[in-house]
Design an enzyme around this catalytic site. Structure first.
Site, PDB file in Angstrom:
ATOM      1  N   GLN A 261      38.963  24.529 -16.159  1.00 27.29           N
ATOM      2  CA  GLN A 261      40.103  25.175 -15.491  1.00 27.29           C
ATOM      3  C   GLN A 261      40.617  24.320 -14.342  1.00 27.29           C
ATOM      4  O   GLN A 261      41.825  24.238 -14.106  1.00 27.29           O
ATOM      5  CB  GLN A 261      39.706  26.555 -14.979  1.00 27.29           C
ATOM      6  CG  GLN A 261      39.535  27.595 -16.071  1.00 27.29           C
ATOM      7  CD  GLN A 261      40.747  27.698 -16.975  1.00 27.29           C
ATOM      8  OE1 GLN A 261      40.698  27.341 -18.149  1.00 27.29           O
ATOM      9  NE2 GLN A 261      41.845  28.190 -16.454  1.00 27.29           N
ATOM     10  N   HIS A 264      43.519  21.819 -14.893  1.00 22.42           N
ATOM     11  CA  HIS A 264      44.928  22.206 -14.987  1.00 22.42           C
ATOM     12  C   HIS A 264      45.755  21.720 -13.800  1.00 22.42           C
ATOM     13  O   HIS A 264      46.867  21.237 -13.958  1.00 22.42           O
ATOM     14  CB  HIS A 264      45.056  23.737 -15.063  1.00 22.42           C
ATOM     15  CG  HIS A 264      44.895  24.289 -16.436  1.00 22.42           C
ATOM     16  ND1 HIS A 264      45.864  24.190 -17.397  1.00 22.42           N
ATOM     17  CD2 HIS A 264      43.871  24.968 -17.008  1.00 22.42           C
ATOM     18  CE1 HIS A 264      45.458  24.787 -18.507  1.00 22.42           C
ATOM     19  NE2 HIS A 264      44.243  25.262 -18.295  1.00 22.42           N
ATOM     20  N   GLU A 330      42.125  35.909 -13.925  1.00 20.21           N
ATOM     21  CA  GLU A 330      42.923  35.651 -15.124  1.00 20.21           C
ATOM     22  C   GLU A 330      41.991  35.507 -16.336  1.00 20.21           C
ATOM     23  O   GLU A 330      42.189  36.138 -17.370  1.00 20.21           O
ATOM     24  CB  GLU A 330      43.733  34.370 -14.925  1.00 20.21           C
ATOM     25  CG  GLU A 330      44.545  33.946 -16.136  1.00 20.21           C
ATOM     26  CD  GLU A 330      45.145  32.562 -15.965  1.00 20.21           C
ATOM     27  OE1 GLU A 330      46.047  32.221 -16.759  1.00 20.21           O
ATOM     28  OE2 GLU A 330      44.722  31.808 -15.057  1.00 20.21           O
ATOM     29  N   HIS A 331      40.986  34.647 -16.193  1.00 17.12           N
ATOM     30  CA  HIS A 331      39.960  34.462 -17.220  1.00 17.12           C
ATOM     31  C   HIS A 331      38.605  34.833 -16.617  1.00 17.12           C
ATOM     32  O   HIS A 331      38.264  34.340 -15.547  1.00 17.12           O
ATOM     33  CB  HIS A 331      39.872  33.013 -17.688  1.00 17.12           C
ATOM     34  CG  HIS A 331      41.175  32.391 -18.062  1.00 17.12           C
ATOM     35  ND1 HIS A 331      41.919  31.621 -17.183  1.00 17.12           N
ATOM     36  CD2 HIS A 331      41.865  32.408 -19.226  1.00 17.12           C
ATOM     37  CE1 HIS A 331      43.009  31.191 -17.798  1.00 17.12           C
ATOM     38  NE2 HIS A 331      43.006  31.651 -19.035  1.00 17.12           N
ATOM     39  N   ASP A 364      42.268  29.530 -24.997  1.00 19.15           N
ATOM     40  CA  ASP A 364      43.467  28.744 -24.748  1.00 19.15           C
ATOM     41  C   ASP A 364      44.135  28.316 -26.040  1.00 19.15           C
ATOM     42  O   ASP A 364      45.358  28.127 -26.079  1.00 19.15           O
ATOM     43  CB  ASP A 364      43.114  27.487 -23.938  1.00 19.15           C
ATOM     44  CG  ASP A 364      42.868  27.775 -22.474  1.00 19.15           C
ATOM     45  OD1 ASP A 364      43.297  28.837 -21.999  1.00 19.15           O
ATOM     46  OD2 ASP A 364      42.239  26.936 -21.803  1.00 19.15           O
ATOM     47  N   HIS A 423      74.033  71.170 -15.373  1.00 14.91           N
ATOM     48  CA  HIS A 423      72.996  70.901 -16.365  1.00 14.91           C
ATOM     49  C   HIS A 423      72.739  72.156 -17.203  1.00 14.91           C
ATOM     50  O   HIS A 423      72.612  72.082 -18.428  1.00 14.91           O
ATOM     51  CB  HIS A 423      71.690  70.486 -15.679  1.00 14.91           C
ATOM     52  CG  HIS A 423      71.658  69.068 -15.216  1.00 14.91           C
ATOM     53  ND1 HIS A 423      72.581  68.553 -14.345  1.00 14.91           N
ATOM     54  CD2 HIS A 423      70.790  68.047 -15.520  1.00 14.91           C
ATOM     55  CE1 HIS A 423      72.291  67.281 -14.106  1.00 14.91           C
ATOM     56  NE2 HIS A 423      71.208  66.946 -14.811  1.00 14.91           N
TER      57      HIS A 423
END
Length: 434
Positions: A261, A264, A330-331, A364, A423
């Site tokens: 990770q 990235h 996230e993961h 991924d 109404h």
């Protein structure tokens, strides 16, 4: 290399404040991006072209990638990469087809039904980032759920690359061609989001209804600015992994996952949560060894030594579960004894990878799950990209005269209580003749 955060004596009340997190100020980015978004809204592609020249260093006269370029990119694609993309697509289709929603018709009373239909949005803009890496996998993850949902019109936006004469990266183009997407624009960054939202008739760019896909902080800021004009999936921040592990975990595996990770982006977050000091020491040693061997050593080192990354020591796995729930990664990898049982107790995570043989890298590319996931603690309330992002629930209400007459007194009473007599009249004029 990774700093230590000892929470063995901490309570759970302030976990969100003390856990490592990248500092991302989208509000500041909004201020810098707003003039560009406004310019694209007012002047269309002319403003986009100027921004592309300024930020990407290339002048793109017309944004749409010719069909011939898409075909040529697919023809030139490495056969091994083509096979891998095809398998990624096949598995993603299997998972996403299972997410389709059926029409549901409910008889509320005799003569009165409510039907919920799930209708795809008409047109979507899918953003595929460039920058430090090439992401054909993001083409798959965006396009497959949109196609499975039945979206009529799909446009992919991805940065122009100076290296390729102003065209997007050929592997991105090949992935689009493999999926049958022929509308691709060589536009990246905030200007891509603005162009997708507002369009440009002169260039044949029709505005979209929904924009999805990850990007940098400026892409996130632009999404915030156009939300309401279009729908968006999320404001994606830097990627993050949390690993909940005990002494059954393999330190070599854990270190490799943390590094994967960090590869990235320098802002990527890699967090290990463990009740085993021995594992923490072993992972530290493995990180040192493996970082020296990896390709992007400087980028990885910056990410792992940043304030967003750490080894978090906890008393036991019960506290570890509280920590990862507060972190809302996230993961999340769960590599413990009874991993499945513990993973099922986690409430907050974008995607959970269970056991020693399900690394994030699998997700991924080829697990079948989607890798467009909520970041920055938003997994507390948000989900990953799915078919649902491209569907709208529409209710059909059908009542017979008799069914309306039966419920009319309740409608009239509620209309009177809300001081909205018209109404009630809209029902009364129908039931008076019944």
């Amino acid at each position: 290399m990774l700093r230590r955060l000892d929470l063995t004596a901490a309570g759970t009340a302030d976990l969100r404040r003390v856990l490592p997190r990248a500092k991302v100020d989208v509000r500041a980015a909004v201020e810098s991006v707003a003039p560009l978004v406004d310019a694209v809204a007012a002047r269309g592609y002319a403003a986009v072209r100027e921004a592309t020249l300024r930020f990407d260093g290339v002048d793109v006269e017309h944004p749409r990638v010719p069909a011939a370029a898409l075909s040529a990119a697919l023809d030139a694609l490495d056969p091994a990469v083509r096979d891998a993309l095809a398998e990624s697509i096949r598995r993603a289709v299997i998972v996403h087809e299972a997410q389709r929603r059926d029409t549901v018709e409910v008889q509320v009373v005799p003569g009165g039904t409510v039907t919920e239909r799930w209708v795809p949005v008409q047109r979507v803009g899918l953003y595929v980032p460039g920058g430090l890496a090439v992401y054909p996998s993001s083409v798959v993850m965006n396009v497959v759920p949109a196609q499975v949902a039945g979206v009529d019109s799909i446009a992919v936006f991805t940065p122009a690359q100076k290296e390729f004469g102003g065209a997007p990266h050929p592997t991105i183009l090949a992935a689009c061609a493999l999926l049958g997407v022929d509308e691709v624009y060589a536009v990246g960054g905030a200007q891509a989001v603005a162009l997708a939202a507002y369009g440009d008739a002169a260039e044949g760019v029709e505005p979209v209804d929904v924009i999805t896909g990850p990007g940098n902080i400026y892409v996130a800021a632009a999404k915030r600015l156009v939300r309401g004009v279009v729908g968006i999936d999320s404001e994606a921040g830097p990627t993050e992994i949390a690993v909940l592990a005990d002494d059954t975990a393999d330190a070599e595996h854990v270190a490799a996952d943390l590094i994967s990770q960090a590869e990235h982006d320098t802002m990527a977050a890699s967090v290990l949560v463990t009740d085993s000091p021995a594992l923490a020491d072993a992972v530290d040693a493995e990180v040192e060894r493996q970082v020296a061997l990896t390709k992007h050593t400087e980028r990885v080192t910056t990410a792992l030594t940043g304030e967003q990354s750490a080894i978090v020591l906890v008393n036991d796995l019960e506290q570890g579960l509280a920590v990862v729930d507060a972190y809302a990664a996230e993961h999340l990898e769960v590599i413990t004894a009874d991993a499945r049982a513990r993973a099922e107790r986690v409430r907050n995570a974008g995607c959970i990878f269970v056991g020693p043989h399900a690394p994030v890298s699998l997700g991924d590319y080829c697990a079948g799950s989607n890798h467009v996931l909520p970041t920055g603690c938003t997994a507390r309330h948000a989900s990953g990209l799915s078919v649902q992002a491209f569907l709208k629930g529409v209710h059909l209400v059908e009542y017979s005269a008799e069914a309306l007459a039966e419920v009319a007194p309740h409608v009239l009473a509620l209309a009177e209580a809300e001081d909205l007599p018209a109404h009630g009249t809209a029902v009364a004029v129908r039931t008076a003749r019944a």
